[in-house]
Motif scaffolding. Sequence first.
Motif, PDB file in Angstrom:
ATOM      1  N   GLU A  70      10.739  65.300   1.534  1.00  0.00           N
ATOM      2  CA  GLU A  70      11.512  65.504   0.312  1.00  0.00           C
ATOM      3  C   GLU A  70      11.078  66.788  -0.379  1.00  0.00           C
ATOM      4  O   GLU A  70       9.889  67.126  -0.391  1.00  0.00           O
ATOM      5  CB  GLU A  70      11.308  64.346  -0.679  1.00  0.00           C
ATOM      6  N   ARG A  71      12.058  67.466  -0.980  1.00  0.00           N
ATOM      7  CA  ARG A  71      11.820  68.674  -1.780  1.00  0.00           C
ATOM      8  C   ARG A  71      12.647  68.587  -3.045  1.00  0.00           C
ATOM      9  O   ARG A  71      13.808  68.195  -3.010  1.00  0.00           O
ATOM     10  CB  ARG A  71      12.233  69.940  -1.026  1.00  0.00           C
ATOM     11  N   ARG A  72      12.054  68.976  -4.139  1.00  0.00           N
ATOM     12  CA  ARG A  72      12.752  69.032  -5.427  1.00  0.00           C
ATOM     13  C   ARG A  72      13.189  70.476  -5.658  1.00  0.00           C
ATOM     14  O   ARG A  72      12.377  71.400  -5.547  1.00  0.00           O
ATOM     15  CB  ARG A  72      11.807  68.589  -6.534  1.00  0.00           C
ATOM     16  N   GLY A 114      15.653  77.180 -23.641  1.00  0.00           N
ATOM     17  CA  GLY A 114      17.099  77.037 -23.723  1.00  0.00           C
ATOM     18  C   GLY A 114      17.834  77.311 -22.424  1.00  0.00           C
ATOM     19  O   GLY A 114      19.066  77.224 -22.378  1.00  0.00           O
ATOM     20  N   ALA A 115      17.096  77.642 -21.371  1.00  0.00           N
ATOM     21  CA  ALA A 115      17.749  77.920 -20.079  1.00  0.00           C
ATOM     22  C   ALA A 115      18.376  76.638 -19.535  1.00  0.00           C
ATOM     23  O   ALA A 115      17.800  75.562 -19.650  1.00  0.00           O
ATOM     24  CB  ALA A 115      16.737  78.483 -19.091  1.00  0.00           C
ATOM     25  N   ARG A 116      19.561  76.776 -18.951  1.00  0.00           N
ATOM     26  CA  ARG A 116      20.255  75.628 -18.356  1.00  0.00           C
ATOM     27  C   ARG A 116      20.010  75.621 -16.859  1.00  0.00           C
ATOM     28  O   ARG A 116      20.089  76.655 -16.185  1.00  0.00           O
ATOM     29  CB  ARG A 116      21.742  75.717 -18.643  1.00  0.00           C
ATOM     30  N   ALA A 117      19.725  74.426 -16.336  1.00  0.00           N
ATOM     31  CA  ALA A 117      19.460  74.287 -14.902  1.00  0.00           C
ATOM     32  C   ALA A 117      19.872  72.890 -14.447  1.00  0.00           C
ATOM     33  O   ALA A 117      20.087  71.995 -15.267  1.00  0.00           O
ATOM     34  CB  ALA A 117      17.987  74.530 -14.612  1.00  0.00           C
ATOM     35  N   ASN A 118      19.983  72.741 -13.146  1.00  0.00           N
ATOM     36  CA  ASN A 118      20.251  71.447 -12.514  1.00  0.00           C
ATOM     37  C   ASN A 118      19.086  71.116 -11.596  1.00  0.00           C
ATOM     38  O   ASN A 118      18.486  72.013 -11.010  1.00  0.00           O
ATOM     39  CB  ASN A 118      21.538  71.509 -11.683  1.00  0.00           C
ATOM     40  N   GLU A 119      18.823  69.851 -11.457  1.00  0.00           N
ATOM     41  CA  GLU A 119      17.733  69.400 -10.593  1.00  0.00           C
ATOM     42  C   GLU A 119      18.295  68.476  -9.519  1.00  0.00           C
ATOM     43  O   GLU A 119      19.119  67.602  -9.810  1.00  0.00           O
ATOM     44  CB  GLU A 119      16.694  68.655 -11.415  1.00  0.00           C
ATOM     45  N   ILE A 120      17.839  68.693  -8.295  1.00  0.00           N
ATOM     46  CA  ILE A 120      18.189  67.786  -7.203  1.00  0.00           C
ATOM     47  C   ILE A 120      16.924  67.490  -6.408  1.00  0.00           C
ATOM     48  O   ILE A 120      15.976  68.275  -6.422  1.00  0.00           O
ATOM     49  CB  ILE A 120      19.268  68.363  -6.264  1.00  0.00           C
ATOM     50  N   VAL A 121      16.912  66.368  -5.755  1.00  0.00           N
ATOM     51  CA  VAL A 121      15.849  66.044  -4.804  1.00  0.00           C
ATOM     52  C   VAL A 121      16.515  65.911  -3.448  1.00  0.00           C
ATOM     53  O   VAL A 121      17.382  65.059  -3.257  1.00  0.00           O
ATOM     54  CB  VAL A 121      15.087  64.759  -5.179  1.00  0.00           C
ATOM     55  N   MET A 122      16.131  66.809  -2.550  1.00  0.00           N
ATOM     56  CA  MET A 122      16.675  66.747  -1.187  1.00  0.00           C
ATOM     57  C   MET A 122      15.827  65.799  -0.356  1.00  0.00           C
ATOM     58  O   MET A 122      14.593  65.808  -0.456  1.00  0.00           O
ATOM     59  CB  MET A 122      16.672  68.135  -0.545  1.00  0.00           C
ATOM     60  N   GLN A 123      16.495  65.004   0.458  1.00  0.00           N
ATOM     61  CA  GLN A 123      15.833  64.113   1.389  1.00  0.00           C
ATOM     62  C   GLN A 123      16.284  64.459   2.792  1.00  0.00           C
ATOM     63  O   GLN A 123      17.289  65.153   2.982  1.00  0.00           O
ATOM     64  CB  GLN A 123      16.173  62.662   1.049  1.00  0.00           C
TER      65      GLN A 123
END
Length: 171
Positions: A70-72, A114-123
């Motif tokens: 897994e990687r975030r 204030g930076a906008r970001a998205n987070e995902i965890v790849m499996q």
Amino acid sequence: IGCGDMRSCDKKTNSEALFDELPFFQPQQSVYIVEPKAQRGIHCRFGMRGVIAENHYDGSRNMVALLGGERRYILAHPDQCTPLYLLPKGHPSGRHSAVDWSNPDWEAFPDFAGARANEIVMQAGDVLYLPTFWFHYIISLEINFQCNTRSGIEYSNKGSIDRCEAYKIPE
């Protein structure tokens, strides 16, 4: 690094076995391989728990396939470059953020909050498409391995990078 079914690549760096095992990386027109002749081969990376790839952008399209572990990923649009404190062009770490995302200095980098970001965890089995100039910060959550390929440049986000106010490094 090879060329798959294409016969015009440099045979000195050819890795046909990777293309045989990972046929979706074949340099042929697809949603991921937009410019087959601009493909830069297959690159595989291995990570131990806690290994970090600091926030940066790539100058070409990138398709990542996580094959184990897994990687975030924390992803930010190129229009977020100013609050990410992008280091100036010509700096040895150009294309990277000046902020230590593992331990941000909120006083030195106040706009980072204030930076906008998205987070995902790849499996294992997941595939991620990263358009040109998108920022990404990667944390290995456990032992993992990935392979990726790049395919040409998409210029639609280049204006955001060109307009970015580069971080001025204190003297």
